[in-house]
Design a protein around this motif. Structure first.
Motif, PDB file in Angstrom:
ATOM      1  N   VAL A 168       0.808  -1.444  -0.165  1.00 39.61           N
ATOM      2  CA  VAL A 168       0.508   0.131  -0.055  1.00 39.61           C
ATOM      3  C   VAL A 168       0.781   0.837   0.082  1.00 39.61           C
ATOM      4  O   VAL A 168       0.280   1.757  -0.790  1.00 39.61           O
ATOM      5  CB  VAL A 168      -1.097   0.189   1.482  1.00 39.61           C
ATOM      6  CG1 VAL A 168      -2.203   1.224   1.635  1.00 39.61           C
ATOM      7  CG2 VAL A 168      -1.675  -0.854   1.377  1.00 39.61           C
ATOM      8  N   ALA A 169       1.589   1.239   0.146  1.00 37.47           N
ATOM      9  CA  ALA A 169       2.446   2.070   0.507  1.00 37.47           C
ATOM     10  C   ALA A 169       3.250   2.326  -0.668  1.00 37.47           C
ATOM     11  O   ALA A 169       3.492   3.995  -1.383  1.00 37.47           O
ATOM     12  CB  ALA A 169       3.720   1.976   2.111  1.00 37.47           C
ATOM     13  N   ALA A 177       2.831   6.148  -2.779  1.00 28.74           N
ATOM     14  CA  ALA A 177       3.822   6.682  -3.726  1.00 28.74           C
ATOM     15  C   ALA A 177       3.862   6.558  -4.978  1.00 28.74           C
ATOM     16  O   ALA A 177       3.891   8.208  -5.333  1.00 28.74           O
ATOM     17  CB  ALA A 177       5.919   6.052  -3.233  1.00 28.74           C
ATOM     18  N   ILE A 178       3.587   5.890  -5.553  1.00 32.05           N
ATOM     19  CA  ILE A 178       3.246   6.004  -6.692  1.00 32.05           C
ATOM     20  C   ILE A 178       2.153   6.764  -7.274  1.00 32.05           C
ATOM     21  O   ILE A 178       2.044   7.009  -8.446  1.00 32.05           O
ATOM     22  CB  ILE A 178       3.457   4.789  -7.815  1.00 32.05           C
ATOM     23  CG1 ILE A 178       4.744   3.950  -7.607  1.00 32.05           C
ATOM     24  CG2 ILE A 178       2.855   5.232  -9.353  1.00 32.05           C
ATOM     25  CD1 ILE A 178       4.253   2.751  -8.203  1.00 32.05           C
ATOM     26  N   VAL A 214      -6.778   9.756  -5.409  1.00 30.48           N
ATOM     27  CA  VAL A 214      -5.909   8.967  -4.643  1.00 30.48           C
ATOM     28  C   VAL A 214      -5.270   9.803  -3.153  1.00 30.48           C
ATOM     29  O   VAL A 214      -4.998  10.715  -3.437  1.00 30.48           O
ATOM     30  CB  VAL A 214      -4.842   7.533  -4.344  1.00 30.48           C
ATOM     31  CG1 VAL A 214      -5.169   7.134  -2.876  1.00 30.48           C
ATOM     32  CG2 VAL A 214      -5.038   6.571  -4.639  1.00 30.48           C
ATOM     33  N   TYR A 215      -6.224  10.274  -2.227  1.00 30.29           N
ATOM     34  CA  TYR A 215      -6.220  11.441  -1.176  1.00 30.29           C
ATOM     35  C   TYR A 215      -5.753  10.735   0.045  1.00 30.29           C
ATOM     36  O   TYR A 215      -4.228  11.721   0.364  1.00 30.29           O
ATOM     37  CB  TYR A 215      -7.666  12.064  -0.927  1.00 30.29           C
ATOM     38  CG  TYR A 215      -8.757  12.194  -2.089  1.00 30.29           C
ATOM     39  CD1 TYR A 215      -8.315  13.546  -2.946  1.00 30.29           C
ATOM     40  CD2 TYR A 215      -9.872  11.774  -2.093  1.00 30.29           C
ATOM     41  CE1 TYR A 215      -8.599  13.422  -3.948  1.00 30.29           C
ATOM     42  CE2 TYR A 215     -10.193  11.790  -3.254  1.00 30.29           C
ATOM     43  CZ  TYR A 215     -10.079  12.969  -4.166  1.00 30.29           C
ATOM     44  OH  TYR A 215     -10.551  13.747  -5.250  1.00 30.29           O
TER      45      TYR A 215
END
Length: 93
Positions: free
Chosen positions: A22-23, A27-28, A40-41
């Protein structure tokens, strides 16, 4: 929209992998800005038993529903391929 991934039934290595994945994805997606890509917020990690991803709401149902409906599959795949081509070219004004 909020996508919640429960972690409670996972082993610690599985939870750690999901958290890393998920991290990396966040980042992407933070860098990827395109009208055909869901925005994505952020991520909510207050509950250690779940990860919640807060993202732009898209009407029309889930990706799974589109992929499972034969009548929509061809139109979806055409649009998806066009999106990939658009993203490769960068944003158009």
């Amino acid at each position: 929209a909020v996508k919640v991934t429960p972690l409670l039934s996972m082993t610690k290595p599985q939870r750690d992998k999901i958290t890393r994945d998920v991290a990396t994805e966040m980042a992407i997606l933070r860098e990827l800005q395109h009208p055909r890509v869901v925005q994505v917020y952020g991520v909510i990690t207050m509950d250690p038993n779940e990860i919640a991803i807060v993202m732009e709401y898209c009407a029309g149902g889930s990706l799974r529903a589109l992929l499972d409906a034969p009548a929509l599959r061809a139109a979806f795949l055409h649009g998806f391929i066009q999106c990939l081509l658009d993203c490769g070219d960068g944003p158009r004004d």
